[in-house]
Scaffold this active site. Structure first.
Site, PDB file in Angstrom:
ATOM      1  N   LYS A 268       0.757  -1.194  -0.209  1.00 27.43           N
ATOM      2  CA  LYS A 268      -0.022   0.130  -0.074  1.00 27.43           C
ATOM      3  C   LYS A 268       0.915   1.589   0.042  1.00 27.43           C
ATOM      4  O   LYS A 268       1.460   1.528   1.099  1.00 27.43           O
ATOM      5  CB  LYS A 268      -0.718  -0.122   1.396  1.00 27.43           C
ATOM      6  CG  LYS A 268      -1.624   1.462   1.485  1.00 27.43           C
ATOM      7  CD  LYS A 268      -2.501   1.236   2.549  1.00 27.43           C
ATOM      8  CE  LYS A 268      -3.314   2.866   2.608  1.00 27.43           C
ATOM      9  NZ  LYS A 268      -3.960   2.525   4.933  1.00 27.43           N
ATOM     10  N   ASP A 273      -2.694  10.382   3.758  1.00 28.30           N
ATOM     11  CA  ASP A 273      -4.097   9.649   4.149  1.00 28.30           C
ATOM     12  C   ASP A 273      -4.760  10.665   4.892  1.00 28.30           C
ATOM     13  O   ASP A 273      -4.792  10.712   6.127  1.00 28.30           O
ATOM     14  CB  ASP A 273      -3.868   8.501   4.798  1.00 28.30           C
ATOM     15  CG  ASP A 273      -5.370   7.947   4.500  1.00 28.30           C
ATOM     16  OD1 ASP A 273      -6.191   8.466   4.174  1.00 28.30           O
ATOM     17  OD2 ASP A 273      -5.852   6.735   5.218  1.00 28.30           O
ATOM     18  N   LYS A 280     -10.185  12.718   8.679  1.00 28.77           N
ATOM     19  CA  LYS A 280      -9.573  12.022   9.338  1.00 28.77           C
ATOM     20  C   LYS A 280      -9.170  13.258  10.610  1.00 28.77           C
ATOM     21  O   LYS A 280      -8.913  14.396  10.282  1.00 28.77           O
ATOM     22  CB  LYS A 280      -7.682  11.641   9.532  1.00 28.77           C
ATOM     23  CG  LYS A 280      -8.200  10.717   8.853  1.00 28.77           C
ATOM     24  CD  LYS A 280      -5.949   9.636   8.550  1.00 28.77           C
ATOM     25  CE  LYS A 280      -6.747   8.572   8.162  1.00 28.77           C
ATOM     26  NZ  LYS A 280      -7.022   7.767   9.263  1.00 28.77           N
ATOM     27  N   ASP A 291       1.274   6.434   5.799  1.00 27.03           N
ATOM     28  CA  ASP A 291       0.770   4.909   4.960  1.00 27.03           C
ATOM     29  C   ASP A 291       1.135   4.469   3.880  1.00 27.03           C
ATOM     30  O   ASP A 291       0.347   3.602   3.104  1.00 27.03           O
ATOM     31  CB  ASP A 291      -0.715   5.891   5.444  1.00 27.03           C
ATOM     32  CG  ASP A 291      -1.692   5.504   5.184  1.00 27.03           C
ATOM     33  OD1 ASP A 291      -1.637   4.370   5.642  1.00 27.03           O
ATOM     34  OD2 ASP A 291      -3.137   5.645   4.131  1.00 27.03           O
ATOM     35  N   ASP A 350     -12.193   7.348   4.128  1.00 26.68           N
ATOM     36  CA  ASP A 350     -11.042   6.841   4.908  1.00 26.68           C
ATOM     37  C   ASP A 350     -10.615   5.102   4.471  1.00 26.68           C
ATOM     38  O   ASP A 350      -8.756   4.991   4.978  1.00 26.68           O
ATOM     39  CB  ASP A 350     -11.075   6.997   5.736  1.00 26.68           C
ATOM     40  CG  ASP A 350      -9.789   7.708   6.360  1.00 26.68           C
ATOM     41  OD1 ASP A 350      -9.526   7.336   6.553  1.00 26.68           O
ATOM     42  OD2 ASP A 350     -10.164   7.237   7.695  1.00 26.68           O
ATOM     43  N   GLU A 352      -9.617   3.470   1.870  1.00 23.16           N
ATOM     44  CA  GLU A 352      -8.768   3.950   0.277  1.00 23.16           C
ATOM     45  C   GLU A 352      -7.758   2.579   0.291  1.00 23.16           C
ATOM     46  O   GLU A 352      -7.921   2.304  -0.615  1.00 23.16           O
ATOM     47  CB  GLU A 352      -8.343   5.177   0.454  1.00 23.16           C
ATOM     48  CG  GLU A 352      -7.572   5.499   0.732  1.00 23.16           C
ATOM     49  CD  GLU A 352      -7.169   5.016   2.475  1.00 23.16           C
ATOM     50  OE1 GLU A 352      -7.250   5.167   2.970  1.00 23.16           O
ATOM     51  OE2 GLU A 352      -5.434   4.966   2.711  1.00 23.16           O
ATOM     52  N   ARG A 354      -8.181  -0.499   1.068  1.00 27.69           N
ATOM     53  CA  ARG A 354      -8.064  -1.346   0.266  1.00 27.69           C
ATOM     54  C   ARG A 354      -8.863  -1.331  -1.545  1.00 27.69           C
ATOM     55  O   ARG A 354      -8.589  -2.299  -1.907  1.00 27.69           O
ATOM     56  CB  ARG A 354      -8.852  -2.530   1.007  1.00 27.69           C
ATOM     57  CG  ARG A 354     -10.583  -1.552   1.414  1.00 27.69           C
ATOM     58  CD  ARG A 354     -11.484  -1.135   2.661  1.00 27.69           C
ATOM     59  NE  ARG A 354     -10.802  -1.264   3.400  1.00 27.69           N
ATOM     60  CZ  ARG A 354     -11.682  -0.959   4.807  1.00 27.69           C
ATOM     61  NH1 ARG A 354     -13.081  -2.277   4.692  1.00 27.69           N
ATOM     62  NH2 ARG A 354     -10.724  -1.012   6.046  1.00 27.69           N
TER      63      ARG A 354
HETATM   64  N1  BES Z   1      -4.109   4.104   6.944  1.00 28.62           N
HETATM   65  C1  BES Z   1      -5.262   4.064   7.470  1.00 28.62           C
HETATM   66  C2  BES Z   1      -5.197   2.819   9.261  1.00 28.62           C
HETATM   67  C3  BES Z   1      -4.698   3.595  10.199  1.00 28.62           C
HETATM   68  C4  BES Z   1      -4.731   4.376  11.023  1.00 28.62           C
HETATM   69  C5  BES Z   1      -3.125   3.149  10.059  1.00 28.62           C
HETATM   70  C6  BES Z   1      -4.434   4.598  12.074  1.00 28.62           C
HETATM   71  C7  BES Z   1      -2.343   3.231  11.726  1.00 28.62           C
HETATM   72  C8  BES Z   1      -3.086   4.217  11.902  1.00 28.62           C
HETATM   73  C9  BES Z   1      -6.963   3.897   6.711  1.00 28.62           C
HETATM   74  O1  BES Z   1      -6.468   3.955   5.715  1.00 28.62           O
HETATM   75  C10 BES Z   1      -7.718   3.699   7.759  1.00 28.62           C
HETATM   76  O2  BES Z   1      -7.961   4.876   7.372  1.00 28.62           O
HETATM   77  N2  BES Z   1      -8.496   3.006   7.540  1.00 28.62           N
HETATM   78  C11 BES Z   1      -9.884   3.153   8.421  1.00 28.62           C
HETATM   79  C12 BES Z   1     -11.161   2.192   7.808  1.00 28.62           C
HETATM   80  C13 BES Z   1     -12.502   2.436   8.113  1.00 28.62           C
HETATM   81  C14 BES Z   1     -12.688   3.685   7.901  1.00 28.62           C
HETATM   82  C15 BES Z   1     -12.710   1.338   7.904  1.00 28.62           C
HETATM   83  C16 BES Z   1      -9.778   2.917  10.419  1.00 28.62           C
HETATM   84  O3  BES Z   1      -9.495   1.419  10.121  1.00 28.62           O
HETATM   85  O4  BES Z   1      -9.962   3.855  10.855  1.00 28.62           O
HETATM   86 ZN    ZN Z   2      -4.663   4.656   4.439  1.00 35.55          ZN
HETATM   87 MN    MN Z   3      -7.729   5.561   5.154  1.00 35.32          MN
END
Ligand code: BES
Ligand code: ZN
Ligand code: MN
Length: 499
Positions: A268, A273, A280, A291, A350, A352, A354
């Site tokens: 990824k 992000d 966020k 990210d 968010d 994104e 996947r």
């Molecule tokens: N890059 C983030 C995941 C992340 C968050 C990694 C904080 C490390 C620290 C990912 O893109 C994301 O935002 N995931 C969301 C998914 C949710 C919207 C289903 C998450 O984990 O909140």
């Molecule tokens: Zn992310």
């Molecule tokens: Mn995200």
């Protein structure tokens, strides 16, 4: 760091410093016994006086001793004899590296691999030492006007092995450990580089630089027009809100017969992000420069495989883009197509990672790899579930998952498997599209894995969620280089070089 391998009498080494182990209860390692004999019992005397208890990773620096040719001696505590665990061996080796950096010695001869470690053989002890000497002294000061570099960096480490007969297996172990450590540092540099510099285009340039530097490696970098032509619509949907154009970076490492199907690593590469329209909260948002840690791990692992000249073929695939809010950005509720053909309802912009991985996995399938491992800072839920110590590991091929978990244990870069039962997958049902990009609050790491699994059909596939392990926050903020040690160990296994 330069490494050499040698066997010989510790008392007779002409070197800036010799490093020898001392156990608790005044028990000496073999090397320490030799130094003790040569110096008329100087070490025994020190221990009697209580200058060093010998607890694991405790150290005592001696400027010199009569009868010993080295300019300095570093005694390193090893805990109770016969009880040295892999974890403590790693601790004391890392501490030795830190101590050496503090003295004037530019070179040192390390009598640490002779220490018996529970369930770990000499090649492991040698490789681990080389890896830790590379990674422990890492710093990232490329953007400081006045770097706080050590005045006397350690330039040359000589790894001492007990017998001449050990040299033959110690040499490749040094090379593998060094490659793993340097690969991890490549990953850390990329991760730590901020998003205004480390853009998708920058990742493309870094891939080309890596290919130019490493034998057997070539790079392909695709831009927006080519992505459009190929149909990577999910990657393009994420990129839509960003000013910086996306890239698909493909690295090829050919270490064996070109007809051998490669292992593919998919990383990824979200260079920042923000969350997009599902933006966020601002606290710690700076850390979303990390990210792209999955992508960085792909670069590091390819680097390690090439430097170690592993006789395998390896593919690195990195979908790279920012995730930004903008007038053109994808919206919650949008339905987007993908390379694989499945339509996706984007309920949260968010989620994104996947989306870009869905297209990268479909792209990987076209290249007919033997197996695919994706690496992604995919879910905050991975931190809730496993904290900052173990990667979350999922997959559709038990043998592959098992090999990854085993490599993680050997490399002290461990993962833990989570299940991908169909019941979890049902959380991804969408009333309007083939699949939704979120599965609700429960088991967020698993539903993300289920989403990817739908795009990994027909592949031997595993997924590492490295959200909790790729970087550290707080005072020691910085990329960890994980899971490059795991991957290097895994790839060495695939090459028939188990450690
Ligand atoms: N890059 C983030 C995941 C992340 C968050 C990694 C904080 C490390 C620290 C990912 O893109 C994301 O935002 N995931 C969301 C998914 C949710 C919207 C289903 C998450 O984990 O909140
Ligand atoms: Zn992310
Ligand atoms: Mn995200």
């Amino acid at each position: 760091m330069e490494f050499a391998v040698k066997s010989g009498d510790p008392a007779r080494q002409r070197t800036g410093c010799i490093v020898v182990g001392v156990y608790e209860r005044r028990r000496l390692s073999e090397a320490a016994q030799r130094v003790d004999q040569a110096s008329d019992g100087a070490i025994t005397q020190l221990l009697r006086r209580g200058d060093l208890a010998g607890k694991a990773a405790e150290t005592l620096f001696l400027p010199s001793l009569p009868g010993v040719r080295a300019e300095r001696i570093l005694l390193v505590g090893c805990g109770r004899e016969k009880r040295l665990e892999a974890r403590n061996y790693r601790k004391l080796v890392a501490e030795a590296a830190r101590q050496l950096e503090g003295f004037g010695a530019g070179d040192a001869t390390l009598f640490l691999p002779e220490l018996p470690v529970r369930n770990r053989d000499l090649p492991w002890r040698v490789a681990t030492l080389a890896e830790l000497f590379e990674t422990t002294l890492y710093r990232f000061d490329a953007y400081k006007s006045e770097p706080d570099a050590p005045r006397h960096p350690l330039r040359q480490a000589t790894v001492a092995v007990p017998r001449r007969a050990d040299l033959r297996r110690a040499q490749p172990a040094v090379e593998l450990g060094q490659a793993a450590g340097r690969g991890a540092n490549v990953t850390r540099d990329l991760g730590n580089t901020p998003a205004n510099i480390c853009t998708p285009a920058y990742l493309g340039e870094q891939a080309e630089a890596l290919a130019a530097r490493l034998p057997g490696v070539s790079a392909e970098v695709l831009g927006p027009e080519q992505l459009e032509e190929l149909g990577l619509q999910a990657l393009l949907a994420v990129a839509r809100g960003a000013e910086a154009p996306p890239r698909l970076v493909v690295l090829h490492y050919t270490g064996t017969d070109a007809a051998t199907p490669p292992t593919a690593l998919v990383g990824k590469g979200i260079t920042f992000d923000s969350g997009g329209i599902s933006i966020k909260p601002s606290a710690s948002m700076d850390e979303m420069k990390y990210d792209m840690s999955g992508a960085a791990a792909v670069f590091g692992a390819v680097h390690a495989a090439a430097e170690a000249a592993l006789p395998i073929n390896l593919l690195g695939i990195v979908p790279a883009t920012e995730n930004m809010p903008d007038g053109r950005a994808m919206r919650p509720g949008d339905i987007i197509p993908s390379l694989d053909g499945q339509t996706i309802e984007v309920l949260n912009t968010d989620a994104e990672g996947r989306l870009v991985l869905a297209d990268a996995l479909a792209y990987a399938r076209q290249l007919e790899p033997a197996e695919v491992i994706d690496l992604a800072t995919l879910t905050g839920a991975a931190i809730v579930g496993l904290g900052h110590h173990r990667h979350a590991v999922m997959g559709n091929t038990p043998g592959l998952v098992r090999d990854l978990l085993q490599a993680g244990e050997r490399a002290a870069d461990p993962g833990w498997e989570l299940p991908l039962d169909p019941e979890y997958d049902e959380q991804l049902r969408s009333p309007f599209a083939d699949v939704a990009n979120i599965g609700g609050q429960p088991a967020g790491t698993i539903t993300a894995g289920c989403f990817l699994q739908r795009f990994a059909k027909g592949l031997r596939w595993a997924h590492l969620d490295i959200a909790g392990t790729a970087w550290k926050s707080g005072e020691k903020k910085g990329a960890t280089g994980r899971p490059v040690p795991l991957l290097t160990n895994f790839l060495a296994q695939r090459a028939g070089r188990s450690l």
